[in-house]
Design an enzyme around this catalytic site. Structure first.
Site, PDB file in Angstrom:
ATOM      1  CB  ILE A  62      21.711  38.324 -21.974  1.00  0.00           C
ATOM      2  CG1 ILE A  62      22.255  37.723 -20.883  1.00  0.00           C
ATOM      3  CG2 ILE A  62      22.819  37.631 -23.071  1.00  0.00           C
ATOM      4  CD1 ILE A  62      21.894  36.270 -20.521  1.00  0.00           C
ATOM      5  CB  SER A  63      24.631  42.627 -19.432  1.00  0.00           C
ATOM      6  OG  SER A  63      23.514  43.589 -19.261  1.00  0.00           O
TER       7      SER A  63
END
Ligand code: SAH
Length: 216
Positions: A62-63
């Site tokens: 997940i960024s």
């Protein structure tokens, strides 16, 4: 939304994202509202409100929230758009988009991630999202055209089916480059199909696979 001992942490995250230059109020409001801890593995929930990327399983990440925020801000959403997202991952960016647009269609190739995202979105009370398990480089023709398309994985080029599924005046946000490094790029498409590219920031994303991505 779930009731909420995390709201204070989210306010701090909003501040961190604002300090990185994000100004769009709808995007900041979405970060203040979406419970990111529901979208990361339980063991990492304590880090959910730091502005960092985290592993989500199946070799994906997940960024950073500020990266998501910058990407969504660049799409200049008014709240009335139909948006296609390629690469659902955890579903967190999907949730932010769902708060800034009317309807979000998201495609994820890894079924286990799509399933986790589906349940996190339901727990977060988000209902204006449709999820498809498949190759997002082919788009989602049944629901085209889209006003905006967000590609959440590193791409060698803009997949042609996505250009074809963009509404007139639409825009595509895509990390363009090779596997090692990319530039977050805003792509607009002229009436004759010619693309204009505006690079926004350096980025490092996991690779886009599939028919119009990198080789598997
Ligand atoms: N924005 C996401 C992170 C996505 S990581 C989040 O907030 O969690 C990129 C995702 O793209 C991964 O889940 C990966 O499985 C997916 N992906 C890669 N190639 C794809 C393709 N061709 N079609 C659909 N999803 C793809």
């Amino acid at each position: 939304m779930q009731g909420d001992s995390y709201a204070g942490y989210r306010s701090k995250l909003v501040e961190a994202v604002r300090l990185k230059g994000v100004q769009d109020l709808a995007v900041l409001h979405a970060i203040a509202e979406v419970p990111r801890h529901l979208f990361v593995p339980r063991a990492l929930a304590g880090q959910a409100y730091e502005d960092t990327s985290l592993p989500i399983g199946s070799g994906q990440t997940i960024s950073q929230p500020s990266t998501h925020a910058r990407a969504i801000e660049a799409l200049r959403l008014s709240g009335r758009e139909r948006v296609l997202e390629v690469g659902t991952g955890s579903g967190y960016q999907t949730a932010l988009l769902a708060r800034c647009a009317e309807q979000v269609f998201t495609v994820e190739r890894v079924a286990a991630l799509a399933e986790q995202a589906r349940s996190a979105l339901a727990r977060a009370g988000i209902t204006n999202v449709s999820i498809l398990v498949g190759d997002g480089t082919l788009g989602w023709r049944a629901y085209a055209p889209f006003d905006a398309i967000l590609i959440a994985a590193a791409s060698p080029s803009v997949p042609q089916p996505l250009i074809e599924q963009l509404a007139p005046g639409g825009r595509i946000l895509v990390p363009l480059g090779d596997r090692a490094s990319q530039r977050l790029t805003l792509v607009t498409v002229g009436p004759e199909g010619a693309c204009t590219y505006a690079p926004l920031a350096e980025a490092t994303f996991v690779p886009l696979r599939g028919t119009h991505g990198f080789d598997d």
